[in-house]
Design a protein around this motif. Structure first.
Motif, PDB file in Angstrom:
ATOM      1  N   LEU A  25      -1.813   2.360  -6.723  1.00  0.00           N
ATOM      2  CA  LEU A  25      -1.975   0.915  -6.561  1.00  0.00           C
ATOM      3  C   LEU A  25      -2.035   0.194  -7.900  1.00  0.00           C
ATOM      4  CD1 LEU A  25      -4.444   0.850  -3.542  1.00  0.00           C
ATOM      5  CD2 LEU A  25      -1.952   0.586  -3.537  1.00  0.00           C
ATOM      6  N   GLY A  32       1.210  -5.118  -4.510  1.00  0.00           N
ATOM      7  CA  GLY A  32       0.633  -4.185  -3.558  1.00  0.00           C
ATOM      8  C   GLY A  32       1.656  -3.291  -2.898  1.00  0.00           C
ATOM      9  N   ALA A  35       0.343   0.172   3.587  1.00  0.00           N
ATOM     10  CA  ALA A  35      -0.462   1.368   3.858  1.00  0.00           C
ATOM     11  C   ALA A  35       0.415   2.569   4.184  1.00  0.00           C
ATOM     12  CB  ALA A  35      -1.436   1.086   4.991  1.00  0.00           C
ATOM     13  N   SER A  50      -6.797   5.903   5.857  1.00  0.00           N
ATOM     14  CA  SER A  50      -7.645   4.774   6.221  1.00  0.00           C
ATOM     15  C   SER A  50      -9.073   4.966   5.720  1.00  0.00           C
ATOM     16  CB  SER A  50      -7.628   4.603   7.743  1.00  0.00           C
ATOM     17  OG  SER A  50      -8.468   3.551   8.125  1.00  0.00           O
ATOM     18  N   LEU A  53      -9.029   4.499   1.895  1.00  0.00           N
ATOM     19  CA  LEU A  53      -8.866   3.085   1.539  1.00  0.00           C
ATOM     20  C   LEU A  53     -10.171   2.320   1.765  1.00  0.00           C
ATOM     21  CD1 LEU A  53      -5.327   2.416   3.047  1.00  0.00           C
ATOM     22  CD2 LEU A  53      -5.922   2.530   0.600  1.00  0.00           C
ATOM     23  N   SER A  57     -12.163   0.344  -1.099  1.00  0.00           N
ATOM     24  CA  SER A  57     -12.371  -1.087  -0.884  1.00  0.00           C
ATOM     25  C   SER A  57     -13.856  -1.448  -0.984  1.00  0.00           C
ATOM     26  CB  SER A  57     -11.817  -1.482   0.483  1.00  0.00           C
ATOM     27  OG  SER A  57     -11.993  -2.855   0.710  1.00  0.00           O
ATOM     28  N   ILE A  62     -10.187  -1.746  -4.786  1.00  0.00           N
ATOM     29  CA  ILE A  62      -8.918  -2.174  -4.206  1.00  0.00           C
ATOM     30  C   ILE A  62      -9.186  -3.330  -3.257  1.00  0.00           C
ATOM     31  CG2 ILE A  62      -7.921   0.147  -4.390  1.00  0.00           C
ATOM     32  CD1 ILE A  62      -8.134   0.306  -1.295  1.00  0.00           C
ATOM     33  N   ARG A  63      -8.117  -4.025  -2.913  1.00  0.00           N
ATOM     34  CA  ARG A  63      -8.209  -5.100  -1.922  1.00  0.00           C
ATOM     35  C   ARG A  63      -7.014  -5.011  -1.007  1.00  0.00           C
ATOM     36  NH1 ARG A  63      -7.680  -9.880  -6.292  1.00  0.00           N
ATOM     37  NH2 ARG A  63      -9.866  -9.357  -6.431  1.00  0.00           N
ATOM     38  N   SER A  64      -7.120  -5.658   0.121  1.00  0.00           N
ATOM     39  CA  SER A  64      -6.019  -5.656   1.081  1.00  0.00           C
ATOM     40  C   SER A  64      -5.713  -7.083   1.506  1.00  0.00           C
ATOM     41  CB  SER A  64      -6.373  -4.812   2.301  1.00  0.00           C
ATOM     42  OG  SER A  64      -7.482  -5.360   2.974  1.00  0.00           O
ATOM     43  N   TYR A  73      -1.964  -3.130   0.136  1.00  0.00           N
ATOM     44  CA  TYR A  73      -3.119  -2.764  -0.682  1.00  0.00           C
ATOM     45  C   TYR A  73      -2.745  -2.872  -2.148  1.00  0.00           C
ATOM     46  CZ  TYR A  73      -5.383  -1.141   3.508  1.00  0.00           C
ATOM     47  OH  TYR A  73      -5.965  -1.099   4.749  1.00  0.00           O
ATOM     48  N   SER A  74      -3.684  -3.355  -2.946  1.00  0.00           N
ATOM     49  CA  SER A  74      -3.480  -3.448  -4.393  1.00  0.00           C
ATOM     50  C   SER A  74      -4.803  -3.153  -5.092  1.00  0.00           C
ATOM     51  CB  SER A  74      -2.971  -4.841  -4.781  1.00  0.00           C
ATOM     52  OG  SER A  74      -3.872  -5.835  -4.365  1.00  0.00           O
TER      53      SER A  74
END
Length: 119
Positions: A25, A32, A35, A50, A53, A57, A62-64, A73-74
């Motif tokens: 990422l 991003g 997934a 999942s 992630l 997070s 990370i963020r979505s 996601y990045s």
């Protein structure tokens, strides 16, 4: 950042799949990665991904965001900078000039695009 948040961030990265996801990422930059692509590239099932992630997070690394039917996601570069800053905040026993290049690199960190340190 406080000590508890730093421990959570470091703990999130202290696992090979999560570290691979995080590095992917960071390389992808702010646009991003979906997934499904992340799962494919790191070679894990979507259900397993999942969980990873979610841990990254919650650790603020990370963020979505939703893009149509996809979730992208990045890396959360603000969270990464906060963690790195916490790690070096008391650098060099009161001689911050020694750590100045490191602090500049942390402040400039953006998608791995910070200028290389000069020799």
């Amino acid at each position: 950042m406080n000590e508890i948040a730093a421990i959570e961030g470091l703990g999130a990265l202290a696992q090979s799949t999560r570290l691979a996801v995080f590095r992917l990422l960071v390389q992808a930059g702010p646009d991003g990665v979906p997934a499904g692509t992340v799962a494919e590239r790191v070679g894990v099932p979507s259900t397993t991904l999942s969980t990873h992630l979610g841990i990254l997070s919650r650790a603020g690394l990370i963020r979505s965001r939703r893009d149509g039917r996809s979730i992208l996601y990045s890396a959360d570069l603000d969270g990464v900078r906060a963690l790195l800053s916490f790690l070096v905040q008391d650098c060099c026993n009161g001689r911050p000039e020694i750590c100045a290049p490191l602090m500049v690199a942390i402040e400039q960190a953006s998608c791995g695009c910070a200028p290389a340190p000069s020799a």
